[in-house]
Motif scaffolding. Structure first.
Motif, short mmCIF file in Angstrom:
data_model
loop_
_atom_site.label_atom_id
_atom_site.label_comp_id
_atom_site.label_asym_id
_atom_site.label_seq_id
_atom_site.Cartn_x
_atom_site.Cartn_y
_atom_site.Cartn_z
N GLY A 128 -4.50 -4.63 -15.89
CA GLY A 128 -4.14 -4.41 -14.41
C GLY A 128 -4.36 -3.17 -13.84
N TYR A 129 -4.71 -2.07 -14.64
CA TYR A 129 -4.92 -0.70 -14.29
C TYR A 129 -6.13 -0.52 -13.29
CZ TYR A 129 -6.13 4.26 -13.77
OH TYR A 129 -6.37 5.44 -13.38
N GLU A 130 -6.17 -0.21 -11.99
CA GLU A 130 -7.18 0.17 -11.28
C GLU A 130 -7.80 1.35 -11.36
OE1 GLU A 130 -8.78 -0.32 -6.29
OE2 GLU A 130 -6.56 -0.60 -7.03
N TYR A 131 -8.78 1.63 -11.74
CA TYR A 131 -9.73 2.80 -12.09
C TYR A 131 -9.90 3.54 -10.40
CZ TYR A 131 -12.81 6.45 -13.84
OH TYR A 131 -13.15 7.73 -14.21
N SER A 132 -9.09 4.71 -10.16
CA SER A 132 -9.03 5.14 -8.79
C SER A 132 -10.70 5.52 -8.49
CB SER A 132 -8.31 6.46 -8.87
OG SER A 132 -6.92 6.20 -9.22
N HIS A 133 -11.44 5.87 -9.18
CA HIS A 133 -12.65 6.26 -8.83
C HIS A 133 -13.61 5.07 -8.34
CE1 HIS A 133 -12.17 10.63 -9.95
NE2 HIS A 133 -11.72 10.29 -11.24
N ASP A 134 -13.12 3.92 -8.67
CA ASP A 134 -13.78 2.60 -8.31
C ASP A 134 -13.36 2.24 -6.95
OD1 ASP A 134 -15.51 2.68 -10.49
OD2 ASP A 134 -14.08 1.54 -11.69
N ALA A 135 -12.29 2.71 -6.41
CA ALA A 135 -11.79 2.29 -5.15
C ALA A 135 -12.28 3.11 -4.02
CB ALA A 135 -10.21 2.42 -5.44
N GLU A 136 -12.00 2.65 -2.98
CA GLU A 136 -12.54 2.96 -1.74
C GLU A 136 -11.94 4.33 -1.55
OE1 GLU A 136 -12.50 2.19 3.24
OE2 GLU A 136 -11.65 0.65 1.81
N GLU A 137 -12.62 5.51 -1.26
CA GLU A 137 -12.35 6.79 -0.88
C GLU A 137 -11.42 7.45 -2.07
OE1 GLU A 137 -10.66 7.99 2.53
OE2 GLU A 137 -11.39 6.17 3.84
N GLY A 138 -11.34 6.61 -3.16
CA GLY A 138 -10.84 6.92 -4.55
C GLY A 138 -9.41 6.91 -4.42
N VAL A 139 -8.95 5.94 -3.79
CA VAL A 139 -7.39 5.75 -3.48
C VAL A 139 -7.38 4.40 -4.16
CG1 VAL A 139 -5.63 5.50 -1.89
CG2 VAL A 139 -7.29 7.14 -1.36
N SER A 140 -6.40 4.34 -5.21
CA SER A 140 -6.01 3.17 -5.83
C SER A 140 -5.10 2.33 -5.13
CB SER A 140 -5.55 3.44 -7.22
OG SER A 140 -5.16 2.26 -7.73
N SER A 141 -4.91 0.96 -5.02
CA SER A 141 -4.33 0.21 -4.44
C SER A 141 -2.84 0.09 -4.78
CB SER A 141 -4.83 -1.29 -4.31
OG SER A 141 -6.17 -1.34 -3.37
N HIS A 142 -2.66 0.23 -6.24
CA HIS A 142 -1.33 0.08 -6.81
C HIS A 142 -0.51 1.11 -7.02
CE1 HIS A 142 -2.59 2.15 -10.76
NE2 HIS A 142 -3.58 1.10 -10.55
N ASP A 143 0.95 1.00 -7.04
CA ASP A 143 1.63 2.31 -7.34
C ASP A 143 1.77 2.45 -8.71
OD1 ASP A 143 4.20 0.98 -8.76
OD2 ASP A 143 3.53 -0.51 -7.53
N ILE A 183 -4.62 3.74 4.35
CA ILE A 183 -5.72 2.96 3.50
C ILE A 183 -4.67 1.90 2.59
CG2 ILE A 183 -7.18 2.92 1.59
CD1 ILE A 183 -8.20 5.54 2.77
N GLN A 184 -3.50 2.43 2.21
CA GLN A 184 -2.82 1.58 0.94
C GLN A 184 -2.06 0.40 1.81
OE1 GLN A 184 -0.70 4.64 -0.87
NE2 GLN A 184 -1.96 4.33 -2.87
N ALA A 185 -1.68 0.85 3.07
CA ALA A 185 -0.94 -0.15 3.86
C ALA A 185 -1.94 -1.25 4.48
CB ALA A 185 -0.20 0.57 4.92
N GLU A 186 -3.13 -0.85 4.71
CA GLU A 186 -4.14 -1.68 5.40
C GLU A 186 -4.48 -2.64 4.20
OE1 GLU A 186 -8.43 -1.71 7.40
OE2 GLU A 186 -7.45 0.19 7.29
N ARG A 187 -4.55 -2.37 3.06
CA ARG A 187 -5.16 -3.15 2.03
C ARG A 187 -3.89 -4.09 1.63
NH1 ARG A 187 -7.34 1.41 -2.41
NH2 ARG A 187 -9.34 1.72 -1.26
N GLN A 188 -2.55 -3.61 1.46
CA GLN A 188 -1.39 -4.51 1.45
C GLN A 188 -1.28 -5.61 2.55
OE1 GLN A 188 0.30 -4.28 -1.29
NE2 GLN A 188 1.72 -6.07 -0.58
N LYS A 189 -1.57 -5.10 3.81
CA LYS A 189 -1.53 -6.00 4.81
C LYS A 189 -2.65 -7.26 4.69
CE LYS A 189 -1.79 -6.40 9.86
NZ LYS A 189 -2.06 -5.54 11.20
N ASN A 190 -3.80 -6.67 4.15
CA ASN A 190 -4.96 -7.74 3.98
C ASN A 190 -4.43 -8.82 2.80
OD1 ASN A 190 -6.46 -6.71 5.89
ND2 ASN A 190 -7.61 -5.20 4.56
N LYS A 191 -3.80 -8.29 1.78
CA LYS A 191 -3.39 -9.00 0.61
C LYS A 191 -2.59 -10.13 1.30
CE LYS A 191 -4.25 -5.95 -3.10
NZ LYS A 191 -3.51 -5.26 -4.26
#
Length: 290
Positions: A236-251, A281-289
Motif C-alpha cells: 500500500g506504500y505510494e512511491y512519492s516520486h510517482d505522485a503528482e508534484e512528488g506529493v504522496s496521498s497517504h499519511d 494537493i492532498q486535501a483536493e485528492r482526499q476530496k476527489n476520493k
C-alpha cells in the motif's frame, strides 16, 4: 553550610570613582603617592582610567610604576604624561576569566547580539573574547550552534558556513582564525532569523515523552529480507516520486500534530508556501476520493 555563605558580586568602579581615587592618591602622603609630588596630565589621567577598566588595583599599580620610574623635573615635581602612562600600562589586559562569570557573560552577550542582528555589537564581544585569549574553538562551536538554533532554515547556507568556519579555525589556528570567526559572525548576524527548527525538534521530543509511542505502519516498514513482504511490509506504500508534484496521498503514520511551523522570514517563506501547496494537493485528492 550554604545558608551561612554569602556571595558578593564585585562590579567595576565607575570612571568618576577612579578619577577621585587618582586625585586622592596623588596627595595622600601616608597611604598614597603624595611624597612623590606627582602632576598628571589630563590626557594621561584619562588614558589611565580607560585602560584600568574599573579595576582600582590595576590603576594604582600603573600609577606607582610611573612614580617610581619617572625622574622629577628641576622644580621638584614629577610630571606624568600620557606617554609615560602608556609605557607603564603597555598592553591593556581585558578583564576576563576563562571559566567563570566573564566567560559566560561575554559569550551570552555575543550570542544575543548575533540573534538580535547587531553585527557591530557581535564583533565587539567577539573581539573582547579574542583579545582576552578565549579558546577560538569554543567560539567556533557556539557559532555552529547559533546557525542551527537562531538562523535555521531562514538561511540554509548559515549552518554549512558555520561548520566550514569551525573546521577552518581548527585547521589554521590563530591569529588568522580571527578573520574566519569575524566572517562567520557577520554572516550570521546579518542573516534572516528563525528558531522554528529548534522549536520543532523540542516539540517532537516532548510529544514522544508525553504520549504513547506510535508503531511504524506496515506500509512504511522495511521490505528488506525474505519474509518482510510476506508479513505485509510495504503493502500500500505510494512511491512519492510517482505522485503528482512528488506529493504522496497517504499519511506517514503521524496524524493530528504539527511540530514544524515555518516562519515567513528568508528562505523559510518559500518552505511555508511549499508546505501550504502540498496540503492543498492532498486535501483536493482526499476530496476527489470522497
Amino acid at each position: 553550610m550554604v545558608s551561612r555563605s554569602q556571595v558578593f558580586q564585585l562590579e567595576p568602579l565607575s570612571p568618576e570613582s577612579l578619577e577621585a581615587l587618582v586625585d586622592r592618591v596623588l596627595i595622600d602622603t601616608e597611604r598614597g603617592l603624595g611624597s612623590f609630588q606627582l602632576e598628571i596630565d589630563p590626557e594621561a589621567k584619562h588614558h589611565l582610567i580607560q585602560t584600568s577598566e574599573g579595576d582600582a588595583r590595576r590603576l594604582l599599580n600603573a600609577l606607582e610604576v610611573a612614580a617610581l620610574t619617572t625622574s622629577p623635573a628641576t622644580e621638584g615635581k614629577t610630571r606624568i604624561t600620557r606617554e609615560i602612562i602608556e609605557a607603564c600600562v603597555q598592553r591593556k589586559l581585558v578583564l576576563y576569566d576563562r571559566d567563570e562569570d566573564q566567560h559566560y557573560d561575554t559569550i551570552s552577550a555575543f550570542i544575543k547580539s548575533v540573534r538580535g542582528s547587531d553585527p557591530d555589537a557581535a564583533l565587539y564581544w567577539l573581539a573582547k573574547m579574542i583579545e582576552a585569549g578565549e579558546d577560538p574553538r569554543f567560539i567556533a562551536r557556539r557559532i555552529v550552534i547559533l546557525a542551527a538554533e537562531d538562523i535555521g532554515l531562514a538561511d540554509p547556507q548559515a549552518l554549512p558556513l558555520a561548520v566550514a568556519a569551525q573546521q577552518a579555525v581548527e585547521f589554521i589556528g590563530m591569529p588568522e582564525g580571527r578573520i574566519i570567526l569575524s566572517e562567520a559572525t557577520l554572516y550570521l548576524a546579518t542573516a534572516a532569523k528563525s528558531n522554528a527548527a529548534y522549536l520543532a525538534i523540542d516539540a517532537a521530543l516532548s510529544h514522544i515523552r508525553t504520549h504513547s509511542t506510535l508503531e511504524v505502519p506496515r506500509k512504511l516498514r522495511s521490505t528488506g529480507g525474505a519474509n518482510k513482504k510476506l508479513l505485509g511490509h510495504g503493502k500500500g506504500y505510494e512511491y512519492s516520486h510517482d505522485a503528482e508534484e512528488g506529493v504522496s496521498s497517504h499519511d506517514f503514520g503521524v496524524k493530528g500534530v504539527t511540530f514544524y511551523q515555518p516562519t515567513t522570514k528568508g528562505y523559510e517563506k518559500t518552505i511555508s508556501d511549499r508546505l501550504t501547496r502540498w496540503k492543498e494537493i492532498q486535501a483536493e485528492r482526499q476530496k476527489n476520493k470522497e
